[in-house]
Design a protein around this motif. Structure first.
Motif, PDB file in Angstrom:
ATOM      1  N   LEU A 132       0.851  -1.182   0.000  1.00 50.09           N
ATOM      2  CA  LEU A 132       0.000   0.000   0.000  1.00 50.09           C
ATOM      3  C   LEU A 132       0.890   1.235   0.000  1.00 50.09           C
ATOM      4  N   CYS A 133       0.653   2.131  -0.937  1.00 47.82           N
ATOM      5  CA  CYS A 133       1.464   3.337  -1.050  1.00 47.82           C
ATOM      6  C   CYS A 133       0.558   4.540  -1.305  1.00 47.82           C
ATOM      7  N   GLY A 134       1.077   5.721  -1.024  1.00 53.92           N
ATOM      8  CA  GLY A 134       0.355   6.955  -1.299  1.00 53.92           C
ATOM      9  C   GLY A 134       1.227   7.907  -2.089  1.00 53.92           C
ATOM     10  N   HIS A 135       1.259   9.153  -1.648  1.00 59.97           N
ATOM     11  CA  HIS A 135       2.182  10.189  -2.113  1.00 59.97           C
ATOM     12  C   HIS A 135       1.791  10.837  -3.439  1.00 59.97           C
ATOM     13  N   THR A 136       1.370  10.064  -4.444  1.00 56.41           N
ATOM     14  CA  THR A 136       1.078  10.676  -5.743  1.00 56.41           C
ATOM     15  C   THR A 136      -0.307  11.294  -5.820  1.00 56.41           C
ATOM     16  N   HIS A 137      -1.185  10.951  -4.866  1.00 61.45           N
ATOM     17  CA  HIS A 137      -2.579  11.424  -4.855  1.00 61.45           C
ATOM     18  C   HIS A 137      -3.417  10.826  -5.985  1.00 61.45           C
ATOM     19  N   LEU A 138      -2.865   9.890  -6.734  1.00 63.94           N
ATOM     20  CA  LEU A 138      -3.574   9.288  -7.868  1.00 63.94           C
ATOM     21  C   LEU A 138      -4.024   7.879  -7.493  1.00 63.94           C
ATOM     22  N   PRO A 139      -5.340   7.623  -7.468  1.00 65.69           N
ATOM     23  CA  PRO A 139      -5.806   6.275  -7.142  1.00 65.69           C
ATOM     24  C   PRO A 139      -5.487   5.293  -8.266  1.00 65.69           C
ATOM     25  N   ARG A 140      -4.870   4.188  -7.896  1.00 65.57           N
ATOM     26  CA  ARG A 140      -4.497   3.193  -8.895  1.00 65.57           C
ATOM     27  C   ARG A 140      -4.184   1.884  -8.194  1.00 65.57           C
ATOM     28  N   ALA A 141      -4.552   0.774  -8.803  1.00 67.52           N
ATOM     29  CA  ALA A 141      -4.198  -0.550  -8.304  1.00 67.52           C
ATOM     30  C   ALA A 141      -3.613  -1.345  -9.455  1.00 67.52           C
ATOM     31  N   MET A 142      -2.580  -2.130  -9.168  1.00 62.19           N
ATOM     32  CA  MET A 142      -1.924  -2.911 -10.203  1.00 62.19           C
ATOM     33  C   MET A 142      -1.434  -4.227  -9.618  1.00 62.19           C
ATOM     34  N   ARG A 143      -1.721  -5.321 -10.319  1.00 57.99           N
ATOM     35  CA  ARG A 143      -1.192  -6.618  -9.924  1.00 57.99           C
ATOM     36  C   ARG A 143       0.011  -6.930 -10.810  1.00 57.99           C
ATOM     37  N   LEU A 144       1.155  -7.174 -10.190  1.00 58.25           N
ATOM     38  CA  LEU A 144       2.378  -7.440 -10.919  1.00 58.25           C
ATOM     39  C   LEU A 144       2.411  -8.887 -11.402  1.00 58.25           C
ATOM     40  N   ALA A 145       3.331  -9.157 -12.317  1.00 58.11           N
ATOM     41  CA  ALA A 145       3.460 -10.499 -12.869  1.00 58.11           C
ATOM     42  C   ALA A 145       3.802 -11.526 -11.792  1.00 58.11           C
ATOM     43  N   ASP A 146       4.466 -11.076 -10.724  1.00 58.48           N
ATOM     44  CA  ASP A 146       4.811 -12.002  -9.639  1.00 58.48           C
ATOM     45  C   ASP A 146       3.660 -12.211  -8.659  1.00 58.48           C
ATOM     46  N   GLY A 147       2.501 -11.614  -8.940  1.00 51.06           N
ATOM     47  CA  GLY A 147       1.311 -11.813  -8.120  1.00 51.06           C
ATOM     48  C   GLY A 147       1.063 -10.755  -7.071  1.00 51.06           C
ATOM     49  N   ARG A 148       2.044  -9.912  -6.788  1.00 48.84           N
ATOM     50  CA  ARG A 148       1.854  -8.882  -5.775  1.00 48.84           C
ATOM     51  C   ARG A 148       0.836  -7.837  -6.240  1.00 48.84           C
ATOM     52  N   LEU A 149       0.029  -7.371  -5.304  1.00 47.84           N
ATOM     53  CA  LEU A 149      -0.936  -6.310  -5.572  1.00 47.84           C
ATOM     54  C   LEU A 149      -0.416  -5.021  -4.958  1.00 47.84           C
ATOM     55  N   ILE A 150      -0.323  -3.961  -5.768  1.00 52.09           N
ATOM     56  CA  ILE A 150       0.102  -2.652  -5.283  1.00 52.09           C
ATOM     57  C   ILE A 150      -1.080  -1.696  -5.424  1.00 52.09           C
ATOM     58  N   VAL A 151      -1.387  -0.998  -4.343  1.00 50.64           N
ATOM     59  CA  VAL A 151      -2.568  -0.131  -4.315  1.00 50.64           C
ATOM     60  C   VAL A 151      -2.186   1.243  -3.796  1.00 50.64           C
ATOM     61  N   ASN A 152      -2.542   2.260  -4.557  1.00 57.34           N
ATOM     62  CA  ASN A 152      -2.493   3.651  -4.104  1.00 57.34           C
ATOM     63  C   ASN A 152      -3.947   4.106  -3.990  1.00 57.34           C
ATOM     64  N   PRO A 153      -4.412   4.458  -2.786  1.00 54.10           N
ATOM     65  CA  PRO A 153      -5.821   4.823  -2.619  1.00 54.10           C
ATOM     66  C   PRO A 153      -6.172   6.194  -3.159  1.00 54.10           C
ATOM     67  N   GLY A 154      -5.168   6.984  -3.573  1.00 51.86           N
ATOM     68  CA  GLY A 154      -5.409   8.374  -3.920  1.00 51.86           C
ATOM     69  C   GLY A 154      -5.417   9.236  -2.675  1.00 51.86           C
ATOM     70  N   SER A 155      -5.760  10.477  -2.847  1.00 50.90           N
ATOM     71  CA  SER A 155      -5.710  11.443  -1.747  1.00 50.90           C
ATOM     72  C   SER A 155      -7.094  11.732  -1.181  1.00 50.90           C
ATOM     73  N   VAL A 156      -7.190  11.650   0.136  1.00 51.68           N
ATOM     74  CA  VAL A 156      -8.417  12.098   0.799  1.00 51.68           C
ATOM     75  C   VAL A 156      -8.628  13.587   0.575  1.00 51.68           C
ATOM     76  N   GLY A 157      -7.560  14.391   0.721  1.00 50.37           N
ATOM     77  CA  GLY A 157      -7.762  15.811   0.898  1.00 50.37           C
ATOM     78  C   GLY A 157      -7.290  16.763  -0.168  1.00 50.37           C
ATOM     79  N   LEU A 158      -6.519  16.307  -1.179  1.00 49.79           N
ATOM     80  CA  LEU A 158      -5.998  17.238  -2.181  1.00 49.79           C
ATOM     81  C   LEU A 158      -5.970  16.543  -3.541  1.00 49.79           C
ATOM     82  N   PRO A 159      -6.884  16.869  -4.451  1.00 45.46           N
ATOM     83  CA  PRO A 159      -6.996  16.137  -5.712  1.00 45.46           C
ATOM     84  C   PRO A 159      -6.055  16.589  -6.819  1.00 45.46           C
ATOM     85  N   ALA A 160      -5.286  17.653  -6.597  1.00 42.82           N
ATOM     86  CA  ALA A 160      -4.375  18.129  -7.644  1.00 42.82           C
ATOM     87  C   ALA A 160      -3.258  18.948  -7.004  1.00 42.82           C
TER      88      ALA A 160
END
Length: 249
Positions: A151-179
């Motif tokens: 689970l990662c943040g920082h970019t404020h961009l919501p995105r989820a991606m499953r890698l070829a090795d099976g790991r799931l990486i999720v950025n929930p996006g930003s609660v408070g600042l959309p740009a």
């Protein structure tokens, strides 16, 4: 198990309240917070007064590190505003936050990448701006993090991606600042093109973790007016539109 994931609140109490209310209707077992909690020209004190009693698993982001380690004269405007308003007990609470956490031996919480709170994990910045990172770029930045979920943040961009090795990486996006606009490592704009607050819900039903990215409406106009009152028209524009103000481009 269902886990709600929040990040990058940036002192936006109205957005946080709306997100927590929405989470409360989704039968989640826990809520985790990926940092960048208070920096911004909104309501840092009130935001921590809401969060601290909840005792959520929480890590510090780059803005917490900057608040704790930099002198006020060297801080950017967002950190300086929070620094000027936070109480001592709130600063002490921030000091106790870890830079990362592992939940149940299989979910890693980090703010940027596992090794760097300023680096984007699911995005890449080059001379042409910001773009989605390639699978190889993501693998290179997470090679030492052998957890099924990151689970990662920082970019404020919501995105989820499953890698070829099976790991799931999720950025929930930003609660408070959309740009926002940033200058490093190259000038770039982050824009969600919507004022809605963002978070994610992880669900391991069926034996494999999956993520739902959620957008929540709230009274963003009140937040924008508050930013204007505190001398930050660029924040007001971002909060109203989800876009970087034209003069920042």
């Amino acid at each position: 198990m269902r886990i709600a994931v929040i990040s990058d609140i940036h002192g936006n109490l109205g957005a946080l309240s709306a997100v927590l209310a929405d989470i409360g209707m989704r039968d989640c077992d826990s809520v985790v917070n990926l940092g960048d909690i208070v920096s911004g020209p909104l309501q840092p004190v009130e935001t921590l007064d809401l969060l601290m009693p909840l005792a959520l698993p929480t890590i510090r982001g780059n803005h917490e590190r900057q608040l704790l380690e930099m002198s006020p004269s060297a801080m950017g405007a967002s950190d300086a505003y929070a620094h000027a308003h936070l109480r001592q007990d709130q600063r002490e609470w921030l000091e106790r936050l870890p830079v990362g956490l592992v939940l149940d031996d299989n979910i890693l919480l980090c703010h940027g990448t596992p090794a760097n709170d300023l680096e984007y994990l699911l995005e890449q910045v080059d001379a042409d701006g910001v773009r989605p990172a390639t699978p190889d770029e993501i693998l290179a930045k997470s090679a030492d993090a052998a957890y099924p979920v990151i689970l990662c943040g920082h970019t404020h961009l919501p995105r989820a991606m499953r890698l070829a090795d099976g790991r799931l990486i999720v950025n929930p996006g930003s609660v408070g600042l959309p740009a926002y606009h940033a200058e490093h490592p190259f000038p770039h704009d982050i824009q969600n093109h919507s004022p809605k607050a963002r978070y994610a819900v992880l669900d391991d039903a069926g034996g494999q973790w999956n993520a739902e990215l959620i957008a929540v409406g709230y009274d963003h106009e009140t937040a924008a007016r508050l930013a204007m009152e505190h001398g930050s028209p660029e924040w007001a524009h971002a909060l109203r539109t989800g876009r970087v103000a034209p003069e920042e481009n």
